[in-house]
Design an enzyme around this catalytic site. Structure first.
Site, PDB file in Angstrom:
ATOM      1  N   ASP A  43      26.703  -4.600  29.914  1.00  0.00           N
ATOM      2  CA  ASP A  43      27.736  -5.580  29.349  1.00  0.00           C
ATOM      3  C   ASP A  43      27.549  -7.037  29.506  1.00  0.00           C
ATOM      4  O   ASP A  43      27.498  -7.554  30.718  1.00  0.00           O
ATOM      5  CB  ASP A  43      29.160  -5.131  29.935  1.00  0.00           C
ATOM      6  CG  ASP A  43      30.169  -5.667  29.131  1.00  0.00           C
ATOM      7  OD1 ASP A  43      30.365  -6.655  28.532  1.00  0.00           O
ATOM      8  OD2 ASP A  43      31.400  -5.182  29.198  1.00  0.00           O
ATOM      9  N   ASP A  44      27.283  -7.826  28.398  1.00  0.00           N
ATOM     10  CA  ASP A  44      26.807  -9.213  28.386  1.00  0.00           C
ATOM     11  C   ASP A  44      25.513  -9.616  28.943  1.00  0.00           C
ATOM     12  O   ASP A  44      25.524 -10.771  29.294  1.00  0.00           O
ATOM     13  CB  ASP A  44      28.065 -10.005  29.153  1.00  0.00           C
ATOM     14  CG  ASP A  44      29.450 -10.092  28.273  1.00  0.00           C
ATOM     15  OD1 ASP A  44      29.546  -9.278  27.206  1.00  0.00           O
ATOM     16  OD2 ASP A  44      30.513 -10.713  28.863  1.00  0.00           O
ATOM     17  N   CYS A  83      32.461  -6.793  22.553  1.00  0.00           N
ATOM     18  CA  CYS A  83      32.461  -5.775  23.138  1.00  0.00           C
ATOM     19  C   CYS A  83      32.907  -4.254  22.660  1.00  0.00           C
ATOM     20  O   CYS A  83      32.046  -3.641  22.113  1.00  0.00           O
ATOM     21  CB  CYS A  83      33.626  -5.622  24.393  1.00  0.00           C
ATOM     22  SG  CYS A  83      33.463  -6.860  25.423  1.00  0.00           S
ATOM     23  N   ARG A  87      30.370  -1.376  20.500  1.00  0.00           N
ATOM     24  CA  ARG A  87      30.236  -0.064  20.958  1.00  0.00           C
ATOM     25  C   ARG A  87      30.574   0.804  19.922  1.00  0.00           C
ATOM     26  O   ARG A  87      30.214   1.923  19.851  1.00  0.00           O
ATOM     27  CB  ARG A  87      31.480  -0.005  22.228  1.00  0.00           C
ATOM     28  CG  ARG A  87      30.737  -0.505  23.517  1.00  0.00           C
ATOM     29  CD  ARG A  87      31.742  -0.978  24.461  1.00  0.00           C
ATOM     30  NE  ARG A  87      31.440  -1.863  25.331  1.00  0.00           N
ATOM     31  CZ  ARG A  87      30.572  -1.947  26.285  1.00  0.00           C
ATOM     32  NH1 ARG A  87      30.325  -0.836  26.857  1.00  0.00           N
ATOM     33  NH2 ARG A  87      30.289  -3.051  26.730  1.00  0.00           N
ATOM     34  N   LYS A 136      32.461   1.722  30.811  1.00  0.00           N
ATOM     35  CA  LYS A 136      33.347   1.256  30.091  1.00  0.00           C
ATOM     36  C   LYS A 136      33.420   1.744  28.635  1.00  0.00           C
ATOM     37  O   LYS A 136      32.466   1.982  27.981  1.00  0.00           O
ATOM     38  CB  LYS A 136      33.043  -0.459  29.962  1.00  0.00           C
ATOM     39  CG  LYS A 136      33.957  -1.221  28.760  1.00  0.00           C
ATOM     40  CD  LYS A 136      33.361  -2.514  29.102  1.00  0.00           C
ATOM     41  CE  LYS A 136      33.901  -3.329  27.899  1.00  0.00           C
ATOM     42  NZ  LYS A 136      33.385  -4.632  27.800  1.00  0.00           N
ATOM     43  N   HIS A 138      36.122   1.315  25.623  1.00  0.00           N
ATOM     44  CA  HIS A 138      36.630   0.284  24.871  1.00  0.00           C
ATOM     45  C   HIS A 138      36.634   0.540  23.280  1.00  0.00           C
ATOM     46  O   HIS A 138      36.330  -0.508  22.708  1.00  0.00           O
ATOM     47  CB  HIS A 138      35.602  -1.041  25.331  1.00  0.00           C
ATOM     48  CG  HIS A 138      36.280  -2.292  25.262  1.00  0.00           C
ATOM     49  ND1 HIS A 138      35.857  -3.566  25.592  1.00  0.00           N
ATOM     50  CD2 HIS A 138      37.624  -2.882  24.932  1.00  0.00           C
ATOM     51  CE1 HIS A 138      36.754  -4.663  25.528  1.00  0.00           C
ATOM     52  NE2 HIS A 138      38.007  -3.944  25.052  1.00  0.00           N
ATOM     53  N   SER A 161      37.504  -4.030  29.360  1.00  0.00           N
ATOM     54  CA  SER A 161      36.740  -4.848  30.081  1.00  0.00           C
ATOM     55  C   SER A 161      37.249  -5.131  31.241  1.00  0.00           C
ATOM     56  O   SER A 161      38.419  -4.937  31.619  1.00  0.00           O
ATOM     57  CB  SER A 161      36.573  -6.508  29.191  1.00  0.00           C
ATOM     58  OG  SER A 161      35.756  -5.968  27.947  1.00  0.00           O
ATOM     59  N   HIS A 224      29.642  -8.184  32.795  1.00  0.00           N
ATOM     60  CA  HIS A 224      30.634  -8.905  32.400  1.00  0.00           C
ATOM     61  C   HIS A 224      31.460  -9.624  33.653  1.00  0.00           C
ATOM     62  O   HIS A 224      31.351  -8.834  34.496  1.00  0.00           O
ATOM     63  CB  HIS A 224      31.449  -7.973  31.757  1.00  0.00           C
ATOM     64  CG  HIS A 224      32.671  -8.518  30.836  1.00  0.00           C
ATOM     65  ND1 HIS A 224      33.569  -9.101  31.566  1.00  0.00           N
ATOM     66  CD2 HIS A 224      32.815  -8.739  29.501  1.00  0.00           C
ATOM     67  CE1 HIS A 224      34.359  -9.469  30.361  1.00  0.00           C
ATOM     68  NE2 HIS A 224      33.814  -9.136  29.220  1.00  0.00           N
ATOM     69  N   ASP A 276      25.436  -4.786  25.223  1.00  0.00           N
ATOM     70  CA  ASP A 276      26.372  -4.787  24.143  1.00  0.00           C
ATOM     71  C   ASP A 276      26.646  -6.220  23.421  1.00  0.00           C
ATOM     72  O   ASP A 276      26.883  -6.315  22.131  1.00  0.00           O
ATOM     73  CB  ASP A 276      27.902  -4.478  24.617  1.00  0.00           C
ATOM     74  CG  ASP A 276      28.507  -5.635  25.419  1.00  0.00           C
ATOM     75  OD1 ASP A 276      27.808  -6.364  26.020  1.00  0.00           O
ATOM     76  OD2 ASP A 276      29.719  -5.644  25.688  1.00  0.00           O
ATOM     77  N   ASN A 277      26.103  -7.283  23.681  1.00  0.00           N
ATOM     78  CA  ASN A 277      25.980  -8.300  23.244  1.00  0.00           C
ATOM     79  C   ASN A 277      25.527  -9.473  24.157  1.00  0.00           C
ATOM     80  O   ASN A 277      24.958  -9.301  25.227  1.00  0.00           O
ATOM     81  CB  ASN A 277      27.428  -9.103  22.859  1.00  0.00           C
ATOM     82  CG  ASN A 277      28.373  -8.771  23.783  1.00  0.00           C
ATOM     83  OD1 ASN A 277      29.443  -8.244  23.664  1.00  0.00           O
ATOM     84  ND2 ASN A 277      28.250  -9.826  24.940  1.00  0.00           N
ATOM     85  N   LYS A 297      27.251 -14.666  23.219  1.00  0.00           N
ATOM     86  CA  LYS A 297      28.232 -13.898  23.036  1.00  0.00           C
ATOM     87  C   LYS A 297      29.207 -14.493  22.068  1.00  0.00           C
ATOM     88  O   LYS A 297      29.363 -15.755  22.048  1.00  0.00           O
ATOM     89  CB  LYS A 297      28.771 -13.634  24.321  1.00  0.00           C
ATOM     90  CG  LYS A 297      30.018 -12.716  24.225  1.00  0.00           C
ATOM     91  CD  LYS A 297      30.599 -12.178  25.523  1.00  0.00           C
ATOM     92  CE  LYS A 297      31.755 -11.480  25.333  1.00  0.00           C
ATOM     93  NZ  LYS A 297      32.465 -11.055  26.570  1.00  0.00           N
TER      94      LYS A 297
END
Length: 474
Positions: A43-44, A83, A87, A136, A138, A161, A224, A276-277, A297
């Site tokens: 994540d991130d 996010c 996904r 996660k 989301h 998140s 994240h 994810d990004n 992001k």
């Protein structure tokens, strides 16, 4: 005499056919079992945060090993740089605006993934897969939207998140729930234990399901913000707390790979790692690095949408393969469905089979004419081959300003880009606009964009797409 001889020959032939058929069935038995699938989703995490992508200050030996033993993508994308939208694309094979999942769904929203969509888990279940997600989700936090109602046998993790709780530095949120199945089992859990908990659950799931095909989705809460790490990795990295967190994710990858090896599932299992990004640059030392790429992001510049991506499957993906063709998370579902012998959803999806790229087949090319980069419902950019065209749009940027410190972000500024074209083979940092030199390329990409707008819409041109579907609603 002749009849007896013929009868003997017929009996012998039937016997040999039965023996050969039995041997053939035994030889085919391993191949008839679909491959295990493990997807590890950070994540991130930024493009420049791993050793195998050039980072010199964060040690990632297990991910670097995945790169050596499998394929490393240089041009792998997410469908949107945030996010929930990201996904949704991974799990449905669709652009997120097609399925009505945009942005980052918070605790106040009343919508989520529709019952009419088919997740990757639902695609694989008819082929006998055990399925689980640890981490996660989301895609909606109400019960009907949770993983166990969308193809997953087991779920343990956060519904959104890890910053969507009372300690958020700038917003107010209710207590952060930890969910098992579809029940809240804790509020405001100790986040220093999340990576360990998810990893332990992942290993136990592999142990429990080693005798059948399984799909394991490990969706880490980290890196994240707010960053949390266990004591065993605290202070280990040259890049501070952020580096410690990435090192713990790398450890988690190593634990999963070791479990597969120990349980003799190594050569039966395709493992995919990506994010994810891109990095949340406003958080500065608590955010990652996009390496040579522009922005991060929540932008459709390369730093927001181009991700590190590694895939490993001994005996099926040649070691030390590098894929420089563009690919995207929307392609994961159709590729895995084909490998598993599973049927695709009956409704339209956007991804295509990229196994020739994954397996390093000589001369393999992207099966897509183009990839489209939306921010919410606005079409902001399109990539076709080496070319990427940005349409005029606003975006967030730090400009020359540095990011924040110790978990507190600075405020982004706003900027606007005109119509610009980049040759990503020569200019991955998107610095030199070549639109005037390549008018035919610009015209071709504009025409492809019109086709996308007719199907998926575009808020910038006030077009509504004919191919979009609504999300689920409470």
């Amino acid at each position: 005499m002749t009849v007896g001889w013929n009868s003997w020959l017929l009996a012998e032939a039937i016997f040999l056919l039965a023996v050969c058929s039995n041997v053939g069935a035994q030889e085919r038995a391993p191949a008839s079992r679909p491959p295990n699938i493990v997807i590890i989703f950070a994540d991130d995490l930024g493009y420049g945060d791993l050793g195998c992508y050039g980072n010199k200050s964060i040690e990632t030996p297990n991910l670097d090993r995945m790169a050596r033993e499998g394929v490393r993508f240089t041009d792998f994308y997410v469908a949107q740089p945030v996010c929930s939208a990201s996904r949704a694309a991974l799990l449905t094979g669709c652009y997120p605006n097609r399925v009505g999942i945009l942005g980052a769904l918070g605790p106040a929203v009343t919508h989520g993934i529709s019952d009419q969509e088919k997740t990757l888990a639902e695609v694989l279940k008819p082929r006998g897969y055990a399925t689980a997600i640890y981490g996660k989700w989301h895609l909606g936090h109400h019960s009907r939207f949770l993983p166990t109602h969308h193809g997953f046998d087991d779920y343990f993790g956060l519904p959104y998140s890890n910053d969507m709780g009372p300690k958020h530095p700038t917003d107010k949120f209710p207590p952060l729930p930890l969910i098992e199945g579809d029940k809240v089992v804790a509020l405001n859990p100790d986040q220093t234990k999340l990576t360990t908990w998810y990893t332990e659950r992942a290993v136990r799931f592999i142990e429990k399901n080693k005798d059948q095909p399984f799909f394991l989705y490990v969706a880490h809460a980290m890196p994240h913000v707010p960053l949390h790490v266990s004591d065993r990795f605290k202070g280990r990295s040259k890049q501070g707390l952020y580096g410690d967190v990435v090192m713990e994710i790398d450890w988690s990858v190593g634990e999963i790979l070791s479990a597969l090896k120990r349980l003799k599932q190594d050569e039966r299992t395709l493992v995919i790692f990506t994010s994810d990004n891109g990095p949340w640059l406003s958080y500065g030392d608590h955010g990652g690095s996009a390496g040579p790429l522009r922005e991060g992001k929540m932008t459709t510049w390369e730093g927001g949408v181009r991700m590190p991506c590694l895939m490993r499957w001994p005996g099926h993906i040649p070691a030390e393969t590098v894929c420089r063709e563009p690919a995207m998370t929307i392609d994961v579902l159709p590729t895995l469905a084909k490998l598993a012998g599973a049927d695709l959803p009956r409704h339209k999806i956007d991804g295509l089979d990229i196994w020739p790229l994954v397996s390093g087949q000589p001369g393999a090319k992207s099966p897509h004419q183009a990839y489209y980069f939306y921010w919410n419902n606005e079409l902001q950019a399109i990539r076709s081959g080496r070319w990427k065209l940005h349409f005029p749009h606003s975006y967030i940027t730090l400009g020359e300003k540095s990011g924040g410190n110790e978990g507190r972000p600075v405020t982004y500024g706003q900027a606007k880009t005109p119509l610009v074209l980049y040759d990503l083979e020569k200019d991955p940092g998107e610095n030199k606009n070549v639109a005037q030199e390549q008018p035919e390329i610009v015209a071709r990409l504009k025409q492809l964009a019109e086709e996308a707008r007719a199907d998926l819409g575009d808020s910038a041109t006030k077009q509504k797409g004919t191919g979009v579907r609504p999300p689920g609603r409470e």
